[in-house]
Scaffold this motif. Structure first.
Motif, mmCIF file in Angstrom:
data_model
loop_
_atom_site.group_PDB
_atom_site.id
_atom_site.type_symbol
_atom_site.label_atom_id
_atom_site.label_comp_id
_atom_site.label_asym_id
_atom_site.label_seq_id
_atom_site.Cartn_x
_atom_site.Cartn_y
_atom_site.Cartn_z
ATOM 1 N N HIS A 25 0.811 -1.213 0.000
ATOM 2 C CA HIS A 25 0.000 0.000 0.000
ATOM 3 C C HIS A 25 0.849 1.270 0.000
ATOM 4 O O HIS A 25 0.322 2.376 -0.056
ATOM 5 N N ILE A 26 2.167 1.112 0.096
ATOM 6 C CA ILE A 26 3.078 2.259 0.089
ATOM 7 C C ILE A 26 3.763 2.299 -1.269
ATOM 8 O O ILE A 26 4.675 1.516 -1.550
ATOM 9 N N THR A 27 3.334 3.203 -2.109
ATOM 10 C CA THR A 27 3.746 3.236 -3.514
ATOM 11 C C THR A 27 5.255 3.273 -3.702
ATOM 12 O O THR A 27 5.814 2.543 -4.528
ATOM 13 N N VAL A 28 5.943 4.098 -2.932
ATOM 14 C CA VAL A 28 7.382 4.282 -3.120
ATOM 15 C C VAL A 28 8.165 2.997 -2.848
ATOM 16 O O VAL A 28 9.287 2.821 -3.334
ATOM 17 N N LEU A 29 7.583 2.062 -2.094
ATOM 18 C CA LEU A 29 8.269 0.824 -1.744
ATOM 19 C C LEU A 29 7.962 -0.323 -2.701
ATOM 20 O O LEU A 29 8.348 -1.469 -2.443
ATOM 21 N N ASN A 30 7.280 -0.015 -3.788
ATOM 22 C CA ASN A 30 6.888 -1.071 -4.721
ATOM 23 C C ASN A 30 7.616 -1.028 -6.054
ATOM 24 O O ASN A 30 7.321 -1.814 -6.949
ATOM 25 N N HIS A 31 8.557 -0.113 -6.210
ATOM 26 C CA HIS A 31 9.307 -0.054 -7.463
ATOM 27 C C HIS A 31 10.640 0.638 -7.229
ATOM 28 O O HIS A 31 10.829 1.377 -6.255
ATOM 29 N N GLY A 32 11.578 0.367 -8.116
ATOM 30 C CA GLY A 32 12.878 1.023 -8.081
ATOM 31 C C GLY A 32 13.637 0.829 -6.787
ATOM 32 O O GLY A 32 13.597 -0.236 -6.157
ATOM 33 N N LEU A 33 14.328 1.885 -6.362
ATOM 34 C CA LEU A 33 15.145 1.813 -5.155
ATOM 35 C C LEU A 33 14.304 1.597 -3.901
ATOM 36 O O LEU A 33 14.777 0.998 -2.928
ATOM 37 N N GLY A 34 13.072 2.046 -3.931
ATOM 38 C CA GLY A 34 12.179 1.822 -2.796
ATOM 39 C C GLY A 34 11.925 0.341 -2.564
ATOM 40 O O GLY A 34 11.917 -0.132 -1.425
ATOM 41 N N ALA A 35 11.760 -0.401 -3.654
ATOM 42 C CA ALA A 35 11.544 -1.846 -3.552
ATOM 43 C C ALA A 35 12.806 -2.544 -3.043
ATOM 44 O O ALA A 35 12.734 -3.492 -2.257
ATOM 45 N N VAL A 36 13.967 -2.064 -3.508
ATOM 46 C CA VAL A 36 15.241 -2.631 -3.041
ATOM 47 C C VAL A 36 15.391 -2.397 -1.539
ATOM 48 O O VAL A 36 15.753 -3.307 -0.785
ATOM 49 N N ALA A 37 15.101 -1.173 -1.100
ATOM 50 C CA ALA A 37 15.211 -0.843 0.317
ATOM 51 C C ALA A 37 14.249 -1.686 1.154
ATOM 52 O O ALA A 37 14.620 -2.192 2.224
ATOM 53 N N ALA A 38 13.031 -1.844 0.666
ATOM 54 C CA ALA A 38 12.044 -2.650 1.392
ATOM 55 C C ALA A 38 12.512 -4.094 1.532
ATOM 56 O O ALA A 38 12.356 -4.716 2.584
ATOM 57 N N GLU A 39 13.102 -4.619 0.462
ATOM 58 C CA GLU A 39 13.607 -5.993 0.483
ATOM 59 C C GLU A 39 14.739 -6.136 1.496
ATOM 60 O O GLU A 39 14.802 -7.123 2.250
ATOM 61 N N LEU A 40 15.647 -5.164 1.521
ATOM 62 C CA LEU A 40 16.782 -5.223 2.448
ATOM 63 C C LEU A 40 16.338 -5.113 3.900
ATOM 64 O O LEU A 40 16.760 -5.905 4.755
ATOM 65 N N PHE A 41 15.496 -4.131 4.188
ATOM 66 C CA PHE A 41 15.055 -3.928 5.573
ATOM 67 C C PHE A 41 14.165 -5.068 6.061
ATOM 68 O O PHE A 41 14.143 -5.356 7.259
#
Length: 278
Positions: A35-51
């Motif tokens: 539901h958090i758009t910035v975490l579903n693509h690009g660097l946001g998705a990478v960050a979400a995966e790492l954290f």
């Protein structure tokens, strides 16, 4: 037979922890992150995966902190010193891999640094710190901590490294050479874990290696999508044995050479200086 049973038991439990963490990560992504758009693509998705790999840290920490201290070897004494020099060592050794690959004309590089990249660079720095701790807690923490109680050191090194490499078998583009390289990487980290009797060193080296590989030099990390922020390194076609092809440099011969030199150097150092005051 008892030794085999113990090894199988520890390995299966480790895989169980890994699977549980993955399932909880998927649940968090479904219930919250999607539901958090910035975490579903690009660097946001990478960050979400790492954290999200922090879920595994929490599981292992809260379960074993009072049950088995051998699984969580994080002594407070000189922890910043251990983490600091090991992080610099990780950066140094991956830089050698990167320079060696460029020197063999197996890749090209160009700058992608932008003014707004510094915030993402900081975010991914901490993300890779968490990711490094999570993998080290499972392998050099749980597996090594459990097996050291009953098994010979060489058995611990081999079993732990095989499990670590095995956890990467589903990565995109992995092949036989990449598996061997990951195995060698694990052997080096396990030797560091055994020598310094803590996870600060192995975790720092691991995190720095991945951070240099991804955000700093723009190389795919173990077959993943490149999260280049400073430099972007593009592998040349026809040089897969050197640059690792789609898997990234971790699938090439240069990294194997650097890791073997590092392992040999470490062993030589131990032979020359068997007793070092930590």
């Amino acid at each position: 037979m008892q030794h085999v049973k113990k090894i199988v038991q520890v390995t299966l439990i480790a895989i169980g922890w890994f699977v549980l963490a993955q399932l909880l990560t998927l649940l968090v992504k479904y219930l919250l992150l999607r539901h958090i758009t910035v975490l579903n693509h690009g660097l946001g998705a990478v960050a979400a995966e790492l954290f999200s790999t922090g879920i595994l840290i929490l599981l292992l920490y809260f379960y074993y902190r009072r049950r088995d201290s051998a699984v969580l070897p994080f002594p407070r004494k000189k922890r910043f010193w251990y983490y600091g020099w090991a992080y610099l060592a990780g950066l140094f050794f991956f830089t050698l891999v990167w320079l060696g690959t460029l020197g063999l004309n197996a890749a090209a590089v160009h700058s992608v640094l932008r003014s707004g990249a510094w915030l993402w660079l900081l975010i991914l720095f901490f993300g890779y710190v968490i990711q490094g701790f999570s993998e080290e807690l499972l392998t050099r923490g749980y597996i090594v901590g459990k097996l050291l109680k009953t098994e010979r050191t060489y058995v611990v090194v081999i079993v732990n490294s095989l499990v670590f490499a095995g956890l990467h078998l589903m990565n995109t583009g992995i092949n036989g050479l990449a598996f061997i390289n990951i195995l060698a990487f694990s052997i080096l980290l396990t030797l560091l874990r055994l020598r310094f009797a803590n996870l600060w060193v192995a975790s720092a080296f691991h995190s720095a290696w991945n951070f240099a590989e991804g955000p700093l030099f723009g190389v795919p990390v173990s077959g993943g999508v490149s999260d280049a922020l400073v430099l972007k390194t593009t592998s040349h076609l026809g040089f897969d044995l050197i640059n690792g092809g789609s898997f990234g440099f971790e699938g090439g011969f240069v990294i194997l050479l650097v890791l073997l030199i590092a392992i040999a150097g470490f062993v030589w150092w131990e032979i020359q200086r068997p007793k070092i005051n930590d």
